[in-house]
Design a protein around this motif. Structure first.
Motif, PDB file in Angstrom:
ATOM      1  N   UNK A 134      57.770 -42.070  -5.869  1.00  0.00           N
ATOM      2  CA  UNK A 134      57.842 -42.060  -4.306  1.00  0.00           C
ATOM      3  C   UNK A 134      57.381 -43.020  -3.764  1.00  0.00           C
ATOM      4  N   UNK A 135      56.173 -43.627  -4.265  1.00  0.00           N
ATOM      5  CA  UNK A 135      55.612 -44.792  -3.420  1.00  0.00           C
ATOM      6  C   UNK A 135      56.212 -45.903  -3.619  1.00  0.00           C
ATOM      7  N   UNK A 136      56.599 -46.030  -4.817  1.00  0.00           N
ATOM      8  CA  UNK A 136      57.507 -47.336  -5.164  1.00  0.00           C
ATOM      9  C   UNK A 136      58.737 -47.346  -4.117  1.00  0.00           C
ATOM     10  N   UNK A 137      59.399 -46.189  -4.036  1.00  0.00           N
ATOM     11  CA  UNK A 137      60.738 -46.066  -3.159  1.00  0.00           C
ATOM     12  C   UNK A 137      60.401 -46.552  -1.809  1.00  0.00           C
ATOM     13  N   UNK A 152      48.116 -46.384   0.036  1.00  0.00           N
ATOM     14  CA  UNK A 152      46.645 -46.376   0.042  1.00  0.00           C
ATOM     15  C   UNK A 152      46.404 -45.029  -0.430  1.00  0.00           C
ATOM     16  N   UNK A 153      47.134 -43.752   0.220  1.00  0.00           N
ATOM     17  CA  UNK A 153      47.059 -42.249  -0.082  1.00  0.00           C
ATOM     18  C   UNK A 153      47.529 -41.957  -1.632  1.00  0.00           C
ATOM     19  N   UNK A 154      48.360 -42.874  -2.336  1.00  0.00           N
ATOM     20  CA  UNK A 154      48.881 -42.396  -3.530  1.00  0.00           C
ATOM     21  C   UNK A 154      47.872 -43.082  -4.503  1.00  0.00           C
ATOM     22  N   UNK A 155      47.161 -44.279  -4.135  1.00  0.00           N
ATOM     23  CA  UNK A 155      46.190 -44.555  -4.906  1.00  0.00           C
ATOM     24  C   UNK A 155      45.030 -43.752  -4.897  1.00  0.00           C
ATOM     25  N   UNK A 156      44.405 -43.248  -3.795  1.00  0.00           N
ATOM     26  CA  UNK A 156      43.668 -42.358  -3.430  1.00  0.00           C
ATOM     27  C   UNK A 156      43.599 -41.097  -4.249  1.00  0.00           C
ATOM     28  N   UNK A 157      45.028 -40.759  -4.461  1.00  0.00           N
ATOM     29  CA  UNK A 157      45.036 -39.600  -5.341  1.00  0.00           C
ATOM     30  C   UNK A 157      45.184 -39.841  -6.851  1.00  0.00           C
ATOM     31  N   UNK A 158      44.800 -40.864  -7.160  1.00  0.00           N
ATOM     32  CA  UNK A 158      44.649 -41.257  -8.798  1.00  0.00           C
ATOM     33  C   UNK A 158      45.730 -41.824  -9.404  1.00  0.00           C
ATOM     34  N   UNK A 159      46.909 -42.435  -8.647  1.00  0.00           N
ATOM     35  CA  UNK A 159      47.912 -43.191  -9.441  1.00  0.00           C
ATOM     36  C   UNK A 159      47.317 -44.562  -9.525  1.00  0.00           C
ATOM     37  N   UNK A 160      47.204 -45.287 -10.955  1.00  0.00           N
ATOM     38  CA  UNK A 160      46.909 -46.541 -10.796  1.00  0.00           C
ATOM     39  C   UNK A 160      47.797 -47.530 -10.090  1.00  0.00           C
ATOM     40  N   UNK A 161      47.226 -48.796  -9.588  1.00  0.00           N
ATOM     41  CA  UNK A 161      47.903 -49.976  -9.153  1.00  0.00           C
ATOM     42  C   UNK A 161      48.837 -50.369 -10.287  1.00  0.00           C
ATOM     43  N   UNK A 162      48.394 -50.509 -11.644  1.00  0.00           N
ATOM     44  CA  UNK A 162      49.148 -50.931 -12.658  1.00  0.00           C
ATOM     45  C   UNK A 162      50.394 -50.174 -12.860  1.00  0.00           C
ATOM     46  N   UNK A 163      50.303 -48.965 -12.606  1.00  0.00           N
ATOM     47  CA  UNK A 163      51.296 -47.923 -12.954  1.00  0.00           C
ATOM     48  C   UNK A 163      52.332 -48.192 -11.971  1.00  0.00           C
ATOM     49  N   UNK A 164      51.934 -48.530 -10.617  1.00  0.00           N
ATOM     50  CA  UNK A 164      52.910 -48.698  -9.563  1.00  0.00           C
ATOM     51  C   UNK A 164      53.566 -50.222  -9.607  1.00  0.00           C
ATOM     52  N   UNK A 165      53.102 -51.081 -10.165  1.00  0.00           N
ATOM     53  CA  UNK A 165      53.734 -52.194 -10.464  1.00  0.00           C
ATOM     54  C   UNK A 165      54.470 -52.179 -11.875  1.00  0.00           C
ATOM     55  N   UNK A 184      52.844 -55.351  -0.742  1.00  0.00           N
ATOM     56  CA  UNK A 184      52.259 -53.807  -0.409  1.00  0.00           C
ATOM     57  C   UNK A 184      51.542 -53.223  -1.248  1.00  0.00           C
ATOM     58  N   UNK A 185      51.975 -53.386  -2.752  1.00  0.00           N
ATOM     59  CA  UNK A 185      51.227 -52.574  -3.751  1.00  0.00           C
ATOM     60  C   UNK A 185      49.905 -53.371  -4.044  1.00  0.00           C
ATOM     61  N   UNK A 186      49.829 -54.500  -3.922  1.00  0.00           N
ATOM     62  CA  UNK A 186      48.682 -55.247  -4.009  1.00  0.00           C
ATOM     63  C   UNK A 186      47.815 -55.359  -3.197  1.00  0.00           C
ATOM     64  N   UNK A 187      48.075 -55.166  -1.768  1.00  0.00           N
ATOM     65  CA  UNK A 187      47.269 -54.995  -0.796  1.00  0.00           C
ATOM     66  C   UNK A 187      46.530 -53.687  -0.576  1.00  0.00           C
ATOM     67  N   UNK A 188      47.431 -52.608  -0.936  1.00  0.00           N
ATOM     68  CA  UNK A 188      46.889 -51.195  -0.934  1.00  0.00           C
ATOM     69  C   UNK A 188      45.422 -50.992  -1.472  1.00  0.00           C
ATOM     70  N   UNK A 190      42.913 -47.455  -2.185  1.00  0.00           N
ATOM     71  CA  UNK A 190      42.765 -46.181  -2.232  1.00  0.00           C
ATOM     72  C   UNK A 190      41.612 -45.539  -1.627  1.00  0.00           C
ATOM     73  N   UNK A 191      40.662 -46.744  -1.181  1.00  0.00           N
ATOM     74  CA  UNK A 191      39.360 -46.263  -0.397  1.00  0.00           C
ATOM     75  C   UNK A 191      39.450 -45.930   1.089  1.00  0.00           C
ATOM     76  N   UNK A 192      40.685 -46.353   1.456  1.00  0.00           N
ATOM     77  CA  UNK A 192      40.911 -46.072   2.825  1.00  0.00           C
ATOM     78  C   UNK A 192      41.209 -44.484   3.078  1.00  0.00           C
ATOM     79  N   UNK A 193      40.520 -44.069   4.144  1.00  0.00           N
ATOM     80  CA  UNK A 193      40.290 -42.701   4.055  1.00  0.00           C
ATOM     81  C   UNK A 193      41.233 -42.117   5.300  1.00  0.00           C
ATOM     82  N   UNK A 194      41.847 -42.751   5.837  1.00  0.00           N
ATOM     83  CA  UNK A 194      43.014 -42.103   6.921  1.00  0.00           C
ATOM     84  C   UNK A 194      44.014 -43.296   7.179  1.00  0.00           C
TER      85      UNK A 194
END
Length: 308
Positions: A134-137, A152-165, A184-188, A190-194
């Motif tokens: 979903x995030x990549x789409x 940011x939200x997907x990383x916060x839920x535990x999806x690794x950046x490497x997996x997105x790439x 976008x993936x490299x800038x994201x 997961x510590x962003x809280x909102x």
């Protein structure tokens, strides 16, 4: 997951009056027709969140489409409860593994997915693309700011950046879309809280400010003061994003009145300002970080310098 009740007349119902009552209810404004034969109570729809409204559209559409389709893109964002900027579309987005090209109808947008190894998980009785897909789409086709909020939200839920790439590499999009999605993936983060913090961070990056530390903890002689949203260490500037939800949402207030929340925030700021490494505390809102807002000027006045 809160939902709106979607109802209609069952196929083959011999009572024509039941169908007429629904049609009259929609004409009179008490009901809202989401698609032929499927309705919700308009007052409930108007009071619902954007996510609840779009999930109602999904509930109305899914029984009418053929098997094998997978809810995706913006519709998958709604099903996963991921943050989103602005309204969702009035149509439901689904991947169709039988189509090479997309197809748009009044209530459904089918995205061609022939040759794509589709994965799905069950949410609310529906097949939905998993978080990573979903995030990549979204990264491939949504506006950059919207993509950052979702990533940011997907990383916060535990999806690794490497997996997105890795998921991005499996796709065959146009080079321009792929490059933007990778950025976008490299800038994201997961510590962003909102969503507001995600947009603020992007705004400042676009304006040439150095990247701040996110969710930095501060302590004094009395113990933990708390975590701050942004910390520009070189300038000694703390920035807090004030989305106002903490004052309005009863759960976030933790039983405190809005007035007590304001008082507690004031005391917290006083403790932060008393620290020798903190030279300034700046509070920003959505208005400050949206296009044309004065957030960048406020950072400069507080002593944060733009990168050369």
């Amino acid at each position: 997951m809160p939902s709106l009740e979607v109802f209609g007349v069952a196929a083959g119902d011999p009572d024509p009056r039941a169908r007429r009552r629904l049609i009259d209810g929609a004409r009179g404004g008490a009901l809202l027709r989401l698609m032929p034969g499927r309705y919700v109570v308009r007052s409930a729809f108007d009071a619902a969140t954007e996510h609840e409204r779009h999930r109602a559209r999904i509930a109305a559409v899914v029984p009418a489409v053929g098997p094998g389709l997978v809810i995706s893109h913006e519709s998958a964002v709604a099903m996963h409860g991921l943050p989103w900027l602005g309204p969702f579309p009035e149509h439901v987005v689904m991947l169709d593994p039988k189509r090479a090209a997309g197809q748009r109808r009044a209530h459904v947008q089918k995205v061609g997915a022939a040759g794509r190894a589709l994965q799905a998980e069950r949410i609310g009785g529906c097949d939905v693309t998993p978080l990573c897909e979903t995030a990549v789409d979204i990264a491939l086709r949504a506006p950059f700011r919207t993509a950052i909020v979702v990533l940011d939200a997907v990383l916060a839920r535990g999806v690794p950046r490497d997996r997105l790439l890795a998921e991005l590499r499996q796709r065959t999009p146009r080079p321009r879309s792929s490059t933007r999605a990778r950025r976008a993936i490299e800038f994201a983060d997961g510590l962003a809280d909102s969503p507001g913090e995600s947009v603020a961070r992007l705004t400042w990056a676009e304006e040439g400010f150095p990247p701040p530390a996110l969710q930095r903890e501060f302590r004094d002689g009395r113990g933990l003061i708390g975590r701050v949203d942004f910390w520009f260490e070189d300038a000694g500037v703390v920035v807090e994003f004030d989305g106002l939800v903490k004052y309005r949402d009863r759960d976030m207030r933790g039983g405190r009145s809005p007035e007590q929340v304001v008082v507690d925030e004031k005391f917290r700021e006083d403790r932060l300002r008393a620290l020798p490494e903190v030279r300034a505390v700046v509070r920003v809102t959505w208005r400050d970080v949206e296009p044309g807002g004065n957030g960048p000027e406020r950072l400069e006045r507080a002593g944060v310098r733009r990168a050369v």
